[in-house]
Motif scaffolding. Structure first.
Motif, PDB file in Angstrom:
ATOM      1  N   ALA A 154      56.303  71.877  23.611  1.00 17.82           N
ATOM      2  CA  ALA A 154      57.269  70.779  23.645  1.00 17.82           C
ATOM      3  C   ALA A 154      57.864  70.625  25.040  1.00 17.82           C
ATOM      4  O   ALA A 154      57.944  69.512  25.589  1.00 17.82           O
ATOM      5  N   LYS A 155      58.279  71.726  25.630  1.00 19.49           N
ATOM      6  CA  LYS A 155      58.872  71.680  26.967  1.00 19.49           C
ATOM      7  C   LYS A 155      57.844  71.268  28.006  1.00 19.49           C
ATOM      8  O   LYS A 155      58.126  70.435  28.889  1.00 19.49           O
ATOM      9  N   GLN A 156      56.660  71.825  27.928  1.00 23.11           N
ATOM     10  CA  GLN A 156      55.614  71.488  28.890  1.00 23.11           C
ATOM     11  C   GLN A 156      55.267  70.005  28.845  1.00 23.11           C
ATOM     12  O   GLN A 156      55.080  69.362  29.891  1.00 23.11           O
TER      13      GLN A 156
ATOM     14  N   PRO B 230      63.964  65.521  30.367  1.00 21.79           N
ATOM     15  CA  PRO B 230      65.008  65.675  29.345  1.00 21.79           C
ATOM     16  C   PRO B 230      65.269  67.143  29.049  1.00 21.79           C
ATOM     17  O   PRO B 230      64.388  67.991  29.214  1.00 21.79           O
ATOM     18  N   LYS B 231      66.462  67.423  28.619  1.00 22.56           N
ATOM     19  CA  LYS B 231      66.793  68.763  28.164  1.00 22.56           C
ATOM     20  C   LYS B 231      66.196  68.941  26.766  1.00 22.56           C
ATOM     21  O   LYS B 231      66.381  68.091  25.900  1.00 22.56           O
ATOM     22  N   VAL B 232      65.478  70.029  26.580  1.00 25.67           N
ATOM     23  CA  VAL B 232      64.849  70.312  25.284  1.00 25.67           C
ATOM     24  C   VAL B 232      65.622  71.463  24.645  1.00 25.67           C
ATOM     25  O   VAL B 232      65.736  72.549  25.219  1.00 25.67           O
TER      26      VAL B 232
ATOM     27  N   PRO C 273      51.890  72.967  17.090  1.00 32.38           N
ATOM     28  CA  PRO C 273      52.178  72.770  18.518  1.00 32.38           C
ATOM     29  C   PRO C 273      51.633  71.476  19.102  1.00 32.38           C
ATOM     30  O   PRO C 273      52.325  70.785  19.870  1.00 32.38           O
ATOM     31  N   ASN C 274      50.410  71.106  18.764  1.00 30.49           N
ATOM     32  CA  ASN C 274      49.817  69.906  19.341  1.00 30.49           C
ATOM     33  C   ASN C 274      50.569  68.644  18.932  1.00 30.49           C
ATOM     34  O   ASN C 274      50.777  67.733  19.742  1.00 30.49           O
ATOM     35  N   THR C 275      50.980  68.596  17.673  1.00 26.89           N
ATOM     36  CA  THR C 275      51.721  67.427  17.184  1.00 26.89           C
ATOM     37  C   THR C 275      53.085  67.331  17.838  1.00 26.89           C
ATOM     38  O   THR C 275      53.529  66.242  18.238  1.00 26.89           O
ATOM     39  N   VAL C 276      53.771  68.447  17.969  1.00 34.39           N
ATOM     40  CA  VAL C 276      55.083  68.439  18.595  1.00 34.39           C
ATOM     41  C   VAL C 276      54.977  68.107  20.085  1.00 34.39           C
ATOM     42  O   VAL C 276      55.819  67.393  20.636  1.00 34.39           O
ATOM     43  N   ALA C 277      53.933  68.586  20.736  1.00 33.02           N
ATOM     44  CA  ALA C 277      53.721  68.222  22.141  1.00 33.02           C
ATOM     45  C   ALA C 277      53.559  66.716  22.276  1.00 33.02           C
ATOM     46  O   ALA C 277      54.111  66.094  23.198  1.00 33.02           O
ATOM     47  N   GLY C 278      52.815  66.100  21.362  1.00 30.22           N
ATOM     48  CA  GLY C 278      52.647  64.658  21.398  1.00 30.22           C
ATOM     49  C   GLY C 278      53.952  63.920  21.169  1.00 30.22           C
ATOM     50  O   GLY C 278      54.252  62.919  21.834  1.00 30.22           O
ATOM     51  N   ALA C 279      54.754  64.410  20.222  1.00 20.50           N
ATOM     52  CA  ALA C 279      56.057  63.795  19.968  1.00 20.50           C
ATOM     53  C   ALA C 279      56.969  63.940  21.182  1.00 20.50           C
ATOM     54  O   ALA C 279      57.713  63.005  21.536  1.00 20.50           O
ATOM     55  N   SER C 280      56.922  65.088  21.829  1.00 23.78           N
ATOM     56  CA  SER C 280      57.742  65.319  23.022  1.00 23.78           C
ATOM     57  C   SER C 280      57.349  64.382  24.155  1.00 23.78           C
ATOM     58  O   SER C 280      58.198  63.844  24.868  1.00 23.78           O
ATOM     59  N   ASP C 281      56.034  64.205  24.323  1.00 23.14           N
ATOM     60  CA  ASP C 281      55.534  63.264  25.323  1.00 23.14           C
ATOM     61  C   ASP C 281      56.068  61.860  25.047  1.00 23.14           C
ATOM     62  O   ASP C 281      56.557  61.174  25.948  1.00 23.14           O
TER      63      ASP C 281
ATOM     64  N   GLU D 140      54.945  79.107  20.591  1.00 21.44           N
ATOM     65  CA  GLU D 140      53.950  78.196  21.137  1.00 21.44           C
ATOM     66  C   GLU D 140      54.365  76.742  20.948  1.00 21.44           C
ATOM     67  O   GLU D 140      54.197  75.912  21.851  1.00 21.44           O
ATOM     68  N   MET D 141      54.907  76.417  19.800  1.00 21.70           N
ATOM     69  CA  MET D 141      55.369  75.056  19.558  1.00 21.70           C
ATOM     70  C   MET D 141      56.446  74.660  20.556  1.00 21.70           C
ATOM     71  O   MET D 141      56.416  73.573  21.145  1.00 21.70           O
TER      72      MET D 141
END
Length: 252
Positions: free
Chosen positions: A105-107, A121-123, A73-81, A100-101
């Motif tokens: 990502a959306k958050q 963006p649309k996720v 989750p943390n890595t995907v959140a960073g990629a989403s950012d 959670e991942m």
């Protein structure tokens, strides 16, 4: 965005499946007055880097970033950012990464977009690839049952996580709409007009059939990008899409 307000051209994403930026931009320029959203996948992005996103935006295109994030989750959140900071219209994550991942990502996308004062963006969640047949799902991936039931279960999970929609084949559209409602987006690859070859995708559908089933967006690649005249191919598809638009009925 209300899907009923979209023009046919707004419902089509062109897959820029090239190995270099020059060819991708050349194709985009030829289509500039027909279709406004370009899909950038792994091959092109790793070859060109974020510059391809900037060049497309400079030309007035929207970008669907198709890198299918799947990590902790943390890595995907960073990629989403990071991808949100580039102003993309849409990007995707693998539903198989879990609730959670997807939530993270959306958050992250919402937080970065708000910080920059840009559109969120649309996720979109990737359910199963259009190259996945039942035998592959059962014997190689290790998920029992049929593809459609797995896709619908994944779609419900993506909706629970707060995603805007899912990527699925056209054959799952009706089941997803019944499970998740009309406002939950369906992004449909594997689209082939009747005059184009299927190539390596198994679960394919024509533009007309997909839209009549309730597809939100169609991803079209080779039928346009490999055509002798890509602009003419795009116009033929747009004409087909226009003719398939229902005057009444399911929310599109």
């Amino acid at each position: 965005m209300c899907m009923t307000n979209l023009r046919p051209a707004d419902k089509i994403f062109v897959a820029l499946d090239y190995d270099n930026m020059d060819d991708a931009l050349r194709l985009a320029d030829r289509l500039g007055d027909t279709i406004k959203t370009m899909k950038v996948g792994l091959q092109l992005f790793f070859k060109s880097g974020p510059a391809i996103l900037d060049r497309l935006h400079e030309r007035g295109f929207q970008v669907f970033m198709d890198c299918k994030f799947h990590d902790i989750p943390n890595t995907v959140a960073g990629a989403s950012d990071s991808v949100t900071s580039h102003g993309v219209y849409m990007f995707n994550v693998h539903v198989g990464g879990g609730l959670e991942m997807m939530r993270r990502a959306k958050q992250a996308a919402v937080a970065r977009a708000q910080a920059l004062g840009i559109a969120v963006p649309k996720v979109i969640g990737v359910t199963q690839l259009t190259s996945t047949a039942k035998q592959v799902l059962n014997e190689e991936i290790g998920i029992p049952g049929d593809v459609q039931s797995t896709v619908i279960r994944y779609a419900r999970l993506a909706q629970e996580a707060g995603l805007d929609g899912v990527v699925a084949s056209g054959h799952e559209i009706e089941g997803i709409r019944q499970a998740c409602g009309d406002e939950f987006l369906t992004v449909i690859p594997g689209i082939r007009p009747v005059w184009a070859a299927a190539n390596d995708q198994v679960r394919i559908m024509t533009p007309t059939d997909a839209l009549r089933a309730g597809a939100s967006y169609l991803v079209i690649g080779r039928a346009i990008t490999h055509a002798d005249d890509p602009r003419d191919a795009a116009l033929r598809i747009l004409e087909e899409v226009q003719q398939s638009e229902p005057s009444e009925g399911p929310h599109q």
